[in-house]
Design an enzyme around this catalytic site. Sequence first.
Site, mmCIF file in Angstrom:
data_model
loop_
_atom_site.group_PDB
_atom_site.id
_atom_site.type_symbol
_atom_site.label_atom_id
_atom_site.label_comp_id
_atom_site.label_asym_id
_atom_site.label_seq_id
_atom_site.Cartn_x
_atom_site.Cartn_y
_atom_site.Cartn_z
ATOM 1 N N ASN A 124 16.734 -16.773 -17.208
ATOM 2 C CA ASN A 124 16.264 -17.265 -15.661
ATOM 3 C C ASN A 124 15.122 -18.163 -16.067
ATOM 4 O O ASN A 124 14.388 -18.409 -17.069
ATOM 5 C CB ASN A 124 16.292 -16.515 -14.687
ATOM 6 C CG ASN A 124 15.260 -15.388 -15.004
ATOM 7 O OD1 ASN A 124 14.033 -15.745 -15.167
ATOM 8 N ND2 ASN A 124 15.590 -14.067 -15.139
ATOM 9 N N ASP B 165 20.262 -9.450 -12.931
ATOM 10 C CA ASP B 165 21.090 -8.619 -12.200
ATOM 11 C C ASP B 165 22.160 -8.123 -13.104
ATOM 12 O O ASP B 165 22.651 -7.027 -12.559
ATOM 13 C CB ASP B 165 21.372 -8.948 -10.641
ATOM 14 C CG ASP B 165 20.162 -8.983 -9.840
ATOM 15 O OD1 ASP B 165 19.311 -8.103 -9.888
ATOM 16 O OD2 ASP B 165 20.102 -10.014 -9.061
ATOM 17 N N LYS C 193 28.046 -14.601 -34.171
ATOM 18 C CA LYS C 193 28.066 -15.933 -33.399
ATOM 19 C C LYS C 193 29.503 -16.217 -32.921
ATOM 20 O O LYS C 193 30.301 -16.456 -33.713
ATOM 21 C CB LYS C 193 27.307 -17.050 -34.408
ATOM 22 C CG LYS C 193 27.007 -18.227 -33.248
ATOM 23 C CD LYS C 193 26.402 -19.296 -34.245
ATOM 24 C CE LYS C 193 26.436 -20.925 -33.363
ATOM 25 N NZ LYS C 193 26.482 -21.645 -34.258
ATOM 26 N N PRO D 20 20.621 -1.940 -14.129
ATOM 27 C CA PRO D 20 19.903 -1.053 -12.988
ATOM 28 C C PRO D 20 19.027 -1.986 -12.379
ATOM 29 O O PRO D 20 18.318 -2.901 -12.908
ATOM 30 C CB PRO D 20 19.654 0.082 -14.042
ATOM 31 C CG PRO D 20 19.288 -0.595 -15.331
ATOM 32 C CD PRO D 20 20.588 -1.639 -15.329
ATOM 33 N N ASP D 21 18.837 -1.382 -11.192
ATOM 34 C CA ASP D 21 17.695 -2.092 -10.428
ATOM 35 C C ASP D 21 16.379 -1.110 -10.790
ATOM 36 O O ASP D 21 16.305 -0.038 -10.308
ATOM 37 C CB ASP D 21 17.646 -2.155 -9.009
ATOM 38 C CG ASP D 21 16.957 -3.009 -8.167
ATOM 39 O OD1 ASP D 21 15.442 -2.657 -8.506
ATOM 40 O OD2 ASP D 21 16.859 -3.790 -7.170
ATOM 41 N N LEU E 20 13.272 -1.415 -10.103
ATOM 42 C CA LEU E 20 12.123 -1.141 -9.201
ATOM 43 C C LEU E 20 12.754 -0.185 -7.948
ATOM 44 O O LEU E 20 12.188 0.965 -7.682
ATOM 45 C CB LEU E 20 11.920 -2.289 -8.243
ATOM 46 C CG LEU E 20 10.868 -2.320 -7.273
ATOM 47 C CD1 LEU E 20 9.425 -1.924 -7.963
ATOM 48 C CD2 LEU E 20 10.464 -3.598 -6.646
ATOM 49 N N PHE F 212 8.275 -7.906 -5.988
ATOM 50 C CA PHE F 212 8.359 -9.447 -5.654
ATOM 51 C C PHE F 212 9.855 -9.837 -5.007
ATOM 52 O O PHE F 212 10.685 -9.080 -5.386
ATOM 53 C CB PHE F 212 8.342 -10.412 -6.855
ATOM 54 C CG PHE F 212 6.637 -10.424 -7.078
ATOM 55 C CD1 PHE F 212 5.893 -9.319 -7.499
ATOM 56 C CD2 PHE F 212 5.801 -11.690 -6.714
ATOM 57 C CE1 PHE F 212 4.406 -9.705 -7.851
ATOM 58 C CE2 PHE F 212 4.464 -11.755 -7.034
ATOM 59 C CZ PHE F 212 4.048 -10.776 -7.741
HETATM 60 N N1 CTP Z 1 13.971 -5.901 -9.982
HETATM 61 C C1 CTP Z 1 14.113 -4.920 -10.743
HETATM 62 N N2 CTP Z 1 15.337 -4.732 -11.170
HETATM 63 C C2 CTP Z 1 16.494 -5.440 -10.955
HETATM 64 C C3 CTP Z 1 16.352 -6.713 -10.250
HETATM 65 C C4 CTP Z 1 15.152 -6.977 -9.431
HETATM 66 O O1 CTP Z 1 13.446 -4.086 -10.825
HETATM 67 N N3 CTP Z 1 17.756 -5.473 -11.776
HETATM 68 C C5 CTP Z 1 12.702 -6.050 -9.035
HETATM 69 C C6 CTP Z 1 11.969 -7.375 -9.355
HETATM 70 O O2 CTP Z 1 11.026 -7.335 -10.473
HETATM 71 C C7 CTP Z 1 11.305 -7.709 -7.953
HETATM 72 C C8 CTP Z 1 12.356 -7.284 -7.115
HETATM 73 O O3 CTP Z 1 13.025 -6.279 -7.825
HETATM 74 O O4 CTP Z 1 10.035 -7.041 -8.208
HETATM 75 C C9 CTP Z 1 13.204 -8.313 -6.528
HETATM 76 O O5 CTP Z 1 14.176 -7.613 -5.836
HETATM 77 P P1 CTP Z 1 15.551 -8.298 -5.701
HETATM 78 O O6 CTP Z 1 16.338 -7.529 -4.690
HETATM 79 O O7 CTP Z 1 16.253 -8.457 -6.732
HETATM 80 O O8 CTP Z 1 15.230 -9.403 -5.031
HETATM 81 P P2 CTP Z 1 15.567 -11.030 -5.223
HETATM 82 O O9 CTP Z 1 15.090 -11.331 -6.657
HETATM 83 O O10 CTP Z 1 14.951 -12.003 -4.014
HETATM 84 O O11 CTP Z 1 17.341 -10.767 -5.240
HETATM 85 P P3 CTP Z 1 18.604 -10.539 -4.050
HETATM 86 O O12 CTP Z 1 17.841 -11.107 -2.686
HETATM 87 O O13 CTP Z 1 19.542 -11.256 -4.566
HETATM 88 O O14 CTP Z 1 18.401 -9.118 -3.835
#
Ligand code: CTP
Length: 397
Positions: free
Chosen positions: A208, A277, A287, A302-303, A305, A320
Amino acid sequence: MREKHIIVAVSAGIAAYKAIEVVSRLRKKGAEVKVVMTENATHIASPLTFGEISGHPVAIDMFEQVHQWDVEHIALATWADTYVVVPATANVIGKIYAGIADDMLTTTIMATKAPKYLCPAMNTEMYNNPITQRNLEGLQALGYHIMEPAEGWLACGITGVGRLPEPEAIVEWLESQMCKSNELEGTTVLVTAGGTQENIDPVRYIGNRSSGKMGYAIAEQAARMGANVILVSAPTSLAVPSGVDFVPVDSALSMQHAVESRYDTVDVVVMAAAVSDFRVLHKAEQKIKKMESMTLELVKNPDILQGLGAKKKHQILVGFAAETEHVIEYGQDKVARKNLDMLVANDVSKSNAGFNVDTNEGYFLYPNKDPKEMPNMKKSELAHNIMKEVVELVKNK
Ligand code: CTP
Protein backbone atom coordinates in the site's frame (compact mmCIF):
# COMPACT_ATOMS: atom_id res chain seq x y z
CA MET A 1 13.08 24.81 16.65
CA ARG A 2 10.70 27.73 16.15
CA GLU A 3 12.03 30.97 17.66
CA LYS A 4 15.22 29.29 18.86
CA HIS A 5 18.36 31.44 18.75
CA ILE A 6 21.13 29.17 17.53
CA ILE A 7 24.79 30.02 17.02
CA VAL A 8 26.46 27.76 14.49
CA ALA A 9 30.20 28.05 15.07
CA VAL A 10 32.39 26.81 12.24
CA SER A 11 35.99 25.76 12.80
CA ALA A 12 38.50 24.84 10.13
CA GLY A 13 37.63 21.24 9.30
CA ILE A 14 37.54 20.28 5.65
CA ALA A 15 33.83 19.46 6.13
CA ALA A 16 33.07 23.09 7.05
CA TYR A 17 31.02 23.35 3.85
CA LYS A 18 28.46 20.94 5.35
CA ALA A 19 27.70 23.54 8.02
CA ILE A 20 26.08 25.67 5.29
CA GLU A 21 23.36 23.04 4.87
CA VAL A 22 23.05 22.71 8.64
CA VAL A 23 22.30 26.46 8.85
CA SER A 24 19.82 26.21 6.01
CA ARG A 25 17.99 23.23 7.56
CA LEU A 26 17.82 24.93 10.97
CA ARG A 27 16.32 28.04 9.39
CA LYS A 28 13.77 25.96 7.50
CA LYS A 29 12.71 24.55 10.86
CA GLY A 30 12.03 28.08 12.09
CA ALA A 31 15.21 28.78 14.08
CA GLU A 32 17.08 32.07 13.92
CA VAL A 33 20.74 31.36 13.23
CA LYS A 34 23.90 33.45 13.56
CA VAL A 35 27.24 32.13 12.36
CA VAL A 36 30.63 32.48 14.03
CA MET A 37 33.73 31.34 12.14
CA THR A 38 37.36 30.94 13.00
CA GLU A 39 39.74 32.84 10.74
CA ASN A 40 41.05 29.54 9.33
CA ALA A 41 37.54 28.27 8.56
CA THR A 42 37.06 31.22 6.19
CA HIS A 43 39.75 29.69 3.93
CA ILE A 44 37.59 26.56 3.59
CA ALA A 45 34.02 27.89 3.36
CA SER A 46 32.92 31.35 2.36
CA PRO A 47 31.59 33.69 5.07
CA LEU A 48 29.57 35.31 2.30
CA THR A 49 27.56 32.12 1.83
CA PHE A 50 27.03 31.72 5.57
CA GLY A 51 25.90 35.35 5.75
CA GLU A 52 23.42 34.87 2.93
CA ILE A 53 22.03 31.59 4.27
CA SER A 54 21.76 32.75 7.90
CA GLY A 55 20.51 36.24 7.06
CA HIS A 56 22.97 37.80 9.53
CA PRO A 57 26.53 39.10 9.32
CA VAL A 58 29.09 36.42 10.15
CA ALA A 59 31.23 37.09 13.23
CA ILE A 60 34.93 36.33 12.67
CA ASP A 61 37.11 39.17 13.86
CA MET A 62 37.12 40.11 17.55
CA PHE A 63 38.28 43.64 16.84
CA GLU A 64 36.10 44.56 13.89
CA GLN A 65 33.92 47.65 14.47
CA VAL A 66 30.35 46.47 14.59
CA HIS A 67 27.76 49.11 15.27
CA GLN A 68 24.79 47.09 16.36
CA TRP A 69 26.48 45.44 19.34
CA ASP A 70 28.64 47.08 22.01
CA VAL A 71 30.85 44.15 22.77
CA GLU A 72 30.12 41.69 20.03
CA HIS A 73 31.24 38.44 21.59
CA ILE A 74 29.23 39.10 24.74
CA ALA A 75 26.18 40.24 22.80
CA LEU A 76 26.29 37.07 20.71
CA ALA A 77 26.84 34.87 23.75
CA THR A 78 23.81 36.40 25.47
CA TRP A 79 21.62 36.22 22.35
CA ALA A 80 22.18 32.46 21.91
CA ASP A 81 20.01 29.85 23.55
CA THR A 82 21.83 27.03 21.74
CA TYR A 83 25.47 26.91 20.65
CA VAL A 84 26.68 24.28 18.19
CA VAL A 85 30.20 23.85 16.81
CA VAL A 86 30.11 22.17 13.40
CA PRO A 87 32.66 20.89 12.55
CA ALA A 88 34.65 20.92 15.78
CA THR A 89 38.32 20.32 15.01
CA ALA A 90 40.79 18.72 17.43
CA ASN A 91 42.37 22.15 17.85
CA VAL A 92 39.14 23.93 18.80
CA ILE A 93 38.08 21.09 21.12
CA GLY A 94 41.48 21.31 22.83
CA LYS A 95 41.26 25.08 23.16
CA ILE A 96 37.74 25.00 24.61
CA TYR A 97 38.70 22.34 27.17
CA ALA A 98 41.87 24.21 28.11
CA GLY A 99 39.92 27.43 28.62
CA ILE A 100 41.71 29.30 25.85
CA ALA A 101 39.63 32.17 24.48
CA ASP A 102 41.63 33.84 21.73
CA ASP A 103 39.16 34.30 18.89
CA MET A 104 35.47 34.89 18.27
CA LEU A 105 34.51 31.19 18.47
CA THR A 106 36.37 30.37 21.66
CA THR A 107 35.34 33.60 23.43
CA THR A 108 31.64 33.33 22.56
CA ILE A 109 31.44 29.68 23.62
CA MET A 110 33.16 30.51 26.89
CA ALA A 111 30.89 33.50 27.50
CA THR A 112 27.55 31.85 26.71
CA LYS A 113 25.28 30.13 29.20
CA ALA A 114 23.47 28.32 26.37
CA PRO A 115 23.67 24.51 26.12
CA LYS A 116 26.64 23.57 23.96
CA TYR A 117 26.84 20.93 21.25
CA LEU A 118 29.97 19.77 19.46
CA CYS A 119 30.19 17.81 16.21
CA PRO A 120 33.81 16.62 16.09
CA ALA A 121 35.31 15.90 12.66
CA MET A 122 38.93 15.07 11.98
CA ASN A 123 41.38 12.43 10.83
CA THR A 124 40.94 9.04 12.57
CA GLU A 125 44.32 9.13 14.34
CA MET A 126 43.64 12.64 15.63
CA TYR A 127 40.21 11.57 16.86
CA ASN A 128 41.55 8.45 18.58
CA ASN A 129 44.48 10.35 20.06
CA PRO A 130 44.20 10.06 23.86
CA ILE A 131 44.52 13.84 24.15
CA THR A 132 41.41 14.41 21.97
CA GLN A 133 39.55 11.65 23.78
CA ARG A 134 40.50 13.12 27.16
CA ASN A 135 39.32 16.56 26.01
CA LEU A 136 36.01 15.21 24.74
CA GLU A 137 35.40 13.21 27.92
CA GLY A 138 36.28 16.26 29.98
CA LEU A 139 33.89 18.47 28.03
CA GLN A 140 31.16 15.85 28.31
CA ALA A 141 31.63 15.79 32.07
CA LEU A 142 31.18 19.58 32.01
CA GLY A 143 27.80 19.16 30.30
CA TYR A 144 28.80 19.61 26.66
CA HIS A 145 26.80 17.39 24.27
CA ILE A 146 29.06 15.55 21.86
CA MET A 147 27.88 13.95 18.61
CA GLU A 148 29.67 10.75 17.58
CA PRO A 149 31.51 11.30 14.29
CA ALA A 150 30.58 8.99 11.42
CA GLU A 151 32.78 6.37 9.83
CA GLY A 152 33.68 6.55 6.17
CA TRP A 153 35.99 8.03 3.61
CA LEU A 154 37.99 10.95 4.99
CA ALA A 155 39.53 13.84 3.09
CA CYS A 156 43.01 12.59 4.06
CA GLY A 157 42.41 9.57 1.82
CA ILE A 158 41.74 6.88 4.40
CA THR A 159 38.56 5.25 5.62
CA GLY A 160 37.83 5.42 9.32
CA VAL A 161 36.05 7.23 12.13
CA GLY A 162 36.13 11.02 12.17
CA ARG A 163 33.82 11.97 9.33
CA LEU A 164 31.35 14.78 9.96
CA PRO A 165 27.84 13.22 9.83
CA GLU A 166 25.49 14.43 7.09
CA PRO A 167 23.68 17.76 7.80
CA GLU A 168 20.30 16.01 8.04
CA ALA A 169 21.66 13.69 10.75
CA ILE A 170 23.27 16.61 12.60
CA VAL A 171 20.02 18.58 12.68
CA GLU A 172 18.05 15.50 13.73
CA TRP A 173 20.54 14.85 16.54
CA LEU A 174 20.43 18.51 17.63
CA GLU A 175 16.66 18.53 17.64
CA SER A 176 16.50 15.32 19.64
CA GLN A 177 18.95 16.72 22.20
CA MET A 178 17.32 20.16 22.42
CA CYS A 179 13.76 18.97 22.72
CA LYS A 180 14.40 16.24 25.28
CA SER A 181 12.09 15.84 28.24
CA ASN A 182 11.54 13.09 30.77
CA GLU A 183 7.75 12.99 30.57
CA LEU A 184 7.75 9.35 29.46
CA GLU A 185 10.77 8.13 31.39
CA GLY A 186 10.26 4.54 32.49
CA THR A 187 7.48 4.03 29.92
CA THR A 188 7.87 1.53 27.08
CA VAL A 189 6.17 2.63 23.88
CA LEU A 190 5.78 0.26 20.94
CA VAL A 191 5.08 1.97 17.62
CA THR A 192 4.21 0.22 14.36
CA ALA A 193 4.90 1.97 11.08
CA GLY A 194 4.88 1.56 7.30
CA GLY A 195 2.74 -0.49 4.99
CA THR A 196 2.87 -4.27 5.32
CA GLN A 197 3.84 -6.33 2.27
CA GLU A 198 2.02 -9.57 1.43
CA ASN A 199 4.05 -11.87 -0.78
CA ILE A 200 2.62 -13.25 -3.99
CA ASP A 201 5.80 -15.05 -5.06
CA PRO A 202 9.53 -14.55 -4.24
CA VAL A 203 9.68 -11.26 -6.19
CA ARG A 204 6.20 -9.72 -5.93
CA TYR A 205 3.97 -8.51 -3.17
CA ILE A 206 0.73 -6.68 -2.45
CA GLY A 207 1.47 -3.40 -0.70
CA ASN A 208 0.00 0.00 0.00
CA ARG A 209 1.04 3.64 -0.24
CA SER A 210 2.01 4.19 3.39
CA SER A 211 5.40 5.96 3.62
CA GLY A 212 5.88 5.24 7.34
CA LYS A 213 6.46 8.96 8.05
CA MET A 214 3.75 9.25 10.72
CA GLY A 215 4.93 6.21 12.70
CA TYR A 216 8.60 7.20 12.48
CA ALA A 217 7.76 10.73 13.67
CA ILE A 218 5.88 9.26 16.64
CA ALA A 219 8.75 6.92 17.52
CA GLU A 220 11.18 9.85 17.35
CA GLN A 221 8.94 12.02 19.51
CA ALA A 222 8.43 9.27 22.10
CA ALA A 223 12.21 8.79 22.34
CA ARG A 224 12.62 12.55 22.87
CA MET A 225 10.21 12.34 25.76
CA GLY A 226 12.43 9.76 27.42
CA ALA A 227 10.41 6.62 26.58
CA ASN A 228 11.95 3.25 25.75
CA VAL A 229 10.81 2.96 22.17
CA ILE A 230 10.33 -0.19 20.10
CA LEU A 231 9.71 0.59 16.44
CA VAL A 232 8.15 -2.35 14.59
CA SER A 233 8.36 -1.32 10.99
CA ALA A 234 7.29 -2.67 7.64
CA PRO A 235 9.78 -1.73 4.87
CA THR A 236 10.17 2.04 4.33
CA SER A 237 12.85 4.28 2.85
CA LEU A 238 13.21 6.26 6.09
CA ALA A 239 16.22 6.46 8.42
CA VAL A 240 15.64 4.81 11.79
CA PRO A 241 15.37 7.54 14.47
CA SER A 242 18.25 7.46 16.92
CA GLY A 243 17.78 5.75 20.26
CA VAL A 244 14.96 3.40 19.27
CA ASP A 245 14.93 -0.39 19.33
CA PHE A 246 14.25 -1.27 15.68
CA VAL A 247 12.34 -4.42 14.69
CA PRO A 248 12.01 -4.82 10.91
CA VAL A 249 9.05 -6.89 9.65
CA ASP A 250 7.29 -7.29 6.31
CA SER A 251 3.88 -9.01 6.34
CA ALA A 252 0.89 -8.45 8.63
CA LEU A 253 1.53 -11.85 10.26
CA SER A 254 5.19 -11.00 11.00
CA MET A 255 4.08 -7.64 12.42
CA GLN A 256 1.47 -9.37 14.56
CA HIS A 257 4.11 -11.77 15.92
CA ALA A 258 6.56 -8.92 16.66
CA VAL A 259 3.89 -6.91 18.48
CA GLU A 260 2.19 -9.71 20.39
CA SER A 261 5.43 -11.26 21.63
CA ARG A 262 6.28 -7.92 23.29
CA TYR A 263 2.78 -6.90 24.37
CA ASP A 264 3.03 -7.95 28.02
CA THR A 265 6.10 -5.78 28.61
CA VAL A 266 4.93 -2.57 26.93
CA ASP A 267 2.88 0.29 28.40
CA VAL A 268 1.71 1.97 25.22
CA VAL A 269 1.08 0.69 21.69
CA VAL A 270 0.66 3.16 18.83
CA MET A 271 -0.51 1.31 15.72
CA ALA A 272 0.40 3.74 12.96
CA ALA A 273 1.12 0.97 10.44
CA ALA A 274 -1.10 0.47 7.43
CA VAL A 275 -1.77 -3.24 7.82
CA SER A 276 -2.96 -5.14 4.80
CA ASP A 277 -6.43 -6.52 5.49
CA PHE A 278 -5.76 -9.52 3.22
CA ARG A 279 -2.91 -11.87 2.30
CA VAL A 280 -2.45 -14.29 -0.55
CA LEU A 281 -3.75 -17.75 0.33
CA HIS A 282 -1.29 -19.76 -1.76
CA LYS A 283 2.08 -18.01 -2.15
CA ALA A 284 4.03 -19.32 -5.12
CA GLU A 285 7.39 -20.89 -4.18
CA GLN A 286 8.87 -19.87 -7.54
CA LYS A 287 8.42 -16.74 -9.60
CA ILE A 288 5.09 -16.85 -11.43
CA LYS A 289 5.59 -16.83 -15.20
CA LYS A 290 3.59 -14.71 -17.61
CA MET A 291 0.15 -16.00 -18.56
CA GLU A 292 -3.00 -14.67 -20.19
CA SER A 293 -4.81 -14.09 -16.91
CA MET A 294 -4.60 -15.17 -13.33
CA THR A 295 -6.63 -15.04 -10.13
CA LEU A 296 -5.21 -14.58 -6.67
CA GLU A 297 -7.20 -15.89 -3.77
CA LEU A 298 -6.92 -13.63 -0.72
CA VAL A 299 -7.73 -14.48 2.88
CA LYS A 300 -8.39 -12.05 5.69
CA ASN A 301 -5.47 -11.02 7.87
CA PRO A 302 -5.97 -10.78 11.62
CA ASP A 303 -6.77 -7.28 12.89
CA ILE A 304 -3.69 -6.81 15.09
CA LEU A 305 -5.08 -3.84 17.00
CA GLN A 306 -8.43 -5.45 17.65
CA GLY A 307 -6.59 -8.51 19.00
CA LEU A 308 -4.57 -6.28 21.34
CA GLY A 309 -7.74 -4.49 22.46
CA ALA A 310 -9.41 -7.79 23.31
CA LYS A 311 -6.65 -8.81 25.71
CA LYS A 312 -5.74 -5.36 27.03
CA LYS A 313 -4.61 -5.21 30.67
CA HIS A 314 -2.48 -2.24 31.73
CA GLN A 315 -1.66 -1.09 28.18
CA ILE A 316 -2.76 2.12 26.51
CA LEU A 317 -3.80 1.57 22.91
CA VAL A 318 -3.69 4.23 20.22
CA GLY A 319 -4.99 3.46 16.75
CA PHE A 320 -5.19 5.28 13.44
CA ALA A 321 -7.99 5.37 10.93
CA ALA A 322 -8.08 6.64 7.41
CA GLU A 323 -11.54 7.86 6.47
CA THR A 324 -12.96 9.73 3.51
CA GLU A 325 -16.38 10.53 5.02
CA HIS A 326 -18.19 10.49 8.40
CA VAL A 327 -14.77 10.73 10.06
CA ILE A 328 -16.00 11.11 13.65
CA GLU A 329 -18.85 8.61 13.41
CA TYR A 330 -16.79 5.84 11.77
CA GLY A 331 -13.82 6.61 14.02
CA GLN A 332 -15.86 6.46 17.20
CA ASP A 333 -17.13 3.05 16.12
CA LYS A 334 -13.49 1.87 15.78
CA VAL A 335 -12.63 3.16 19.26
CA ALA A 336 -15.36 0.95 20.70
CA ARG A 337 -14.77 -2.07 18.44
CA LYS A 338 -11.00 -2.16 19.07
CA ASN A 339 -11.18 -1.13 22.76
CA LEU A 340 -8.89 1.88 22.20
CA ASP A 341 -7.85 4.69 24.52
CA MET A 342 -7.41 7.03 21.60
CA LEU A 343 -7.85 7.05 17.84
CA VAL A 344 -6.24 9.43 15.39
CA ALA A 345 -8.86 9.67 12.66
CA ASN A 346 -7.48 11.20 9.48
CA ASP A 347 -9.56 12.70 6.76
CA VAL A 348 -7.70 11.35 3.73
CA SER A 349 -10.13 12.89 1.27
CA LYS A 350 -8.03 16.07 1.66
CA SER A 351 -4.98 16.31 -0.59
CA ASN A 352 -2.78 17.48 2.30
CA ALA A 353 -3.56 14.62 4.69
CA GLY A 354 -2.87 10.91 4.93
CA PHE A 355 -0.67 8.74 2.77
CA ASN A 356 2.67 9.84 1.37
CA VAL A 357 2.40 13.56 2.23
CA ASP A 358 4.22 15.44 5.00
CA THR A 359 1.10 16.87 6.64
CA ASN A 360 -2.00 15.46 8.26
CA GLU A 361 -5.28 16.54 9.82
CA GLY A 362 -8.29 15.02 11.50
CA TYR A 363 -9.56 14.29 15.01
CA PHE A 364 -8.39 12.70 18.22
CA LEU A 365 -11.21 10.44 19.42
CA TYR A 366 -11.61 8.84 22.86
CA PRO A 367 -13.98 6.33 24.44
CA ASN A 368 -15.47 8.83 26.89
CA LYS A 369 -14.30 12.32 25.98
CA ASP A 370 -15.29 14.78 23.29
CA PRO A 371 -13.31 14.64 20.04
CA LYS A 372 -10.46 17.09 19.57
CA GLU A 373 -10.02 18.62 16.16
CA MET A 374 -6.52 18.64 14.73
CA PRO A 375 -6.02 21.29 12.04
CA ASN A 376 -3.62 20.61 9.16
CA MET A 377 -0.07 20.40 10.44
CA LYS A 378 3.26 18.70 9.77
CA LYS A 379 3.42 15.04 10.74
CA SER A 380 6.26 15.84 13.17
CA GLU A 381 4.01 18.41 14.88
CA LEU A 382 1.09 15.99 14.93
CA ALA A 383 3.39 13.35 16.42
CA HIS A 384 4.22 15.80 19.19
CA ASN A 385 0.52 16.43 19.85
CA ILE A 386 -0.27 12.70 19.83
CA MET A 387 2.49 11.95 22.33
CA LYS A 388 1.35 14.85 24.55
CA GLU A 389 -2.05 13.12 24.70
CA VAL A 390 -0.33 9.83 25.47
CA VAL A 391 1.51 11.49 28.37
CA GLU A 392 -1.90 12.53 29.78
CA LEU A 393 -3.34 9.03 29.25
CA VAL A 394 -0.34 7.47 31.04
CA LYS A 395 -0.70 9.98 33.92
CA ASN A 396 -4.40 9.29 34.35
CA LYS A 397 -4.08 5.52 34.16
N1 CTP B 1 -4.99 -2.42 11.92
C1 CTP B 1 -4.47 -3.58 12.44
N2 CTP B 1 -4.58 -4.76 11.76
C2 CTP B 1 -5.25 -4.81 10.59
C3 CTP B 1 -5.79 -3.61 10.06
C4 CTP B 1 -5.65 -2.44 10.74
O1 CTP B 1 -3.89 -3.54 13.52
N3 CTP B 1 -5.34 -5.96 9.94
C5 CTP B 1 -4.85 -1.16 12.69
C6 CTP B 1 -4.09 -0.08 11.98
O2 CTP B 1 -2.73 -0.09 12.32
C7 CTP B 1 -4.76 1.19 12.48
C8 CTP B 1 -6.19 0.75 12.65
O3 CTP B 1 -6.14 -0.65 12.88
O4 CTP B 1 -4.29 1.61 13.73
C9 CTP B 1 -6.97 1.02 11.42
O5 CTP B 1 -8.14 0.34 11.53
P1 CTP B 1 -9.04 -0.11 10.30
O6 CTP B 1 -10.30 -0.66 10.85
O7 CTP B 1 -8.28 -0.95 9.38
O8 CTP B 1 -9.30 1.26 9.68
P2 CTP B 1 -9.15 1.70 8.25
O9 CTP B 1 -7.74 1.51 7.79
O10 CTP B 1 -9.65 3.06 8.21
O11 CTP B 1 -10.04 0.64 7.42
P3 CTP B 1 -11.61 0.31 7.40
O12 CTP B 1 -12.36 1.59 7.50
O13 CTP B 1 -11.75 -0.42 6.15
O14 CTP B 1 -11.94 -0.60 8.56
